[in-house]
Design an enzyme around this catalytic site. Sequence first.
Site, PDB file in Angstrom:
ATOM      1  CG  ASP A 129      81.642  24.386  28.200  1.00  0.00           C
ATOM      2  OD1 ASP A 129      81.226  24.504  29.361  1.00  0.00           O
ATOM      3  OD2 ASP A 129      81.802  25.366  27.450  1.00  0.00           O
ATOM      4  CB  SER A 130      77.203  25.257  28.239  1.00  0.00           C
ATOM      5  OG  SER A 130      78.250  26.171  28.509  1.00  0.00           O
TER       6      SER A 130
ATOM      7  CB  CYS B  87      80.047  23.061  31.757  1.00  0.00           C
ATOM      8  SG  CYS B  87      78.849  24.360  32.042  1.00  0.00           S
TER       9      CYS B  87
ATOM     10  CD  GLU C  68      80.793  32.179  23.880  1.00  0.00           C
ATOM     11  OE1 GLU C  68      79.930  32.392  23.012  1.00  0.00           O
ATOM     12  OE2 GLU C  68      80.819  31.165  24.605  1.00  0.00           O
TER      13      GLU C  68
ATOM     14  CB  CYS D 234      82.957  30.802  34.630  1.00  0.00           C
ATOM     15  SG  CYS D 234      82.141  30.907  33.019  1.00  0.00           S
TER      16      CYS D 234
ATOM     17  CG  HIS E  89      83.538  31.633  28.609  1.00  0.00           C
ATOM     18  ND1 HIS E  89      82.849  30.478  28.892  1.00  0.00           N
ATOM     19  CD2 HIS E  89      83.204  31.991  27.349  1.00  0.00           C
ATOM     20  CE1 HIS E  89      82.117  30.156  27.838  1.00  0.00           C
ATOM     21  NE2 HIS E  89      82.314  31.056  26.889  1.00  0.00           N
TER      22      HIS E  89
HETATM   23  N1  DGL Z   1      80.450  26.881  30.570  1.00  0.00           N
HETATM   24  C1  DGL Z   1      79.766  27.718  31.506  1.00  0.00           C
HETATM   25  C2  DGL Z   1      80.431  27.559  32.888  1.00  0.00           C
HETATM   26  O1  DGL Z   1      81.572  27.197  33.019  1.00  0.00           O
HETATM   27  C3  DGL Z   1      79.757  29.165  31.066  1.00  0.00           C
HETATM   28  C4  DGL Z   1      78.875  29.442  29.863  1.00  0.00           C
HETATM   29  C5  DGL Z   1      77.407  29.137  30.119  1.00  0.00           C
HETATM   30  O2  DGL Z   1      76.732  29.889  30.855  1.00  0.00           O
HETATM   31  O3  DGL Z   1      76.932  28.150  29.571  1.00  0.00           O
HETATM   32  O4  DGL Z   1      79.794  27.789  33.877  1.00  0.00           O
END
Ligand code: DGL
Length: 271
Positions: A14-15, A77, A156, A188, A190
Amino acid sequence: MRRADVSRPIGVFDSGLGGLTVFKALSRRLPGEDLVYFGDTAHVPYGSKSAAEVERCSLAAARFLMGKHIKALVVACNTSSALALPRLRRELPVPVMGVIEPGARAAALASRGGKVGVIGTEATVLSGAYPEALRRALPGAKIKAAACPLFVPLVEEGWWGGPVALETARRYLSPMKRFGADTLILGCTHYPLLKGVIGRVMGPGVRLVDSAVEASKEAARQLEAMGLRRVAASRRGRWSFYASDAPRRVLRLARRWLGTGELRVELANLP
Ligand code: DGL
């Protein structure tokens, strides 16, 4: 792929930390598998980056995990899944699974009136990947997509409920309510952590599709179909965590999100 590869770990990237929602869902569904998580905390957020940059970062993350001898990669992600999946599939010698197709298919099954909403980062919404997948899964569906960029920092910060989260959700989701979505994809990493407030704003008649849970179901199904699923009833899989920056912050959140204190997060040195 040879049969011996079954014992290798599954890579999850993930990012940043959000992909821990997918990690958690995967670990519940596949408790015997070893899992290696990589959070690209040096480059988060991906959601406000260009497609080319998301692709570049995703490829570097995937190569890092290939160095851990993974048997398959789960792209947790949504932004990477929306923008980098074709390239990752072309370049990696292991199966690559994303979150978009499973989420879209689950929404198609859940929707009663064919009106599906999807929320995600700006880059995910701009890519049009969810509507495209939804149209394949539910031809004729009416679709509305909306970006909710403040949801990521809220999560977060640990503000998963309470007045700020509720007000933010009200503002972002009022066009979705007007549209009359009967199903809403949480597109997403989160957003599943905000399910409570999102559900409260959308109302009890709207079905929420958690792409993290759907992706873990699909990964289990695909691993099984490819003969790559490790089935060992008594075995508990080993977990490793890497981050490209600030591993301590990842550790703090990982402990909270996964509900266990026995974790270590190592710093990953990407080229
Ligand atoms: N992990 C990203 C997503 O699911 C969200 C956080 C980001 O913008 O990197 O799209």
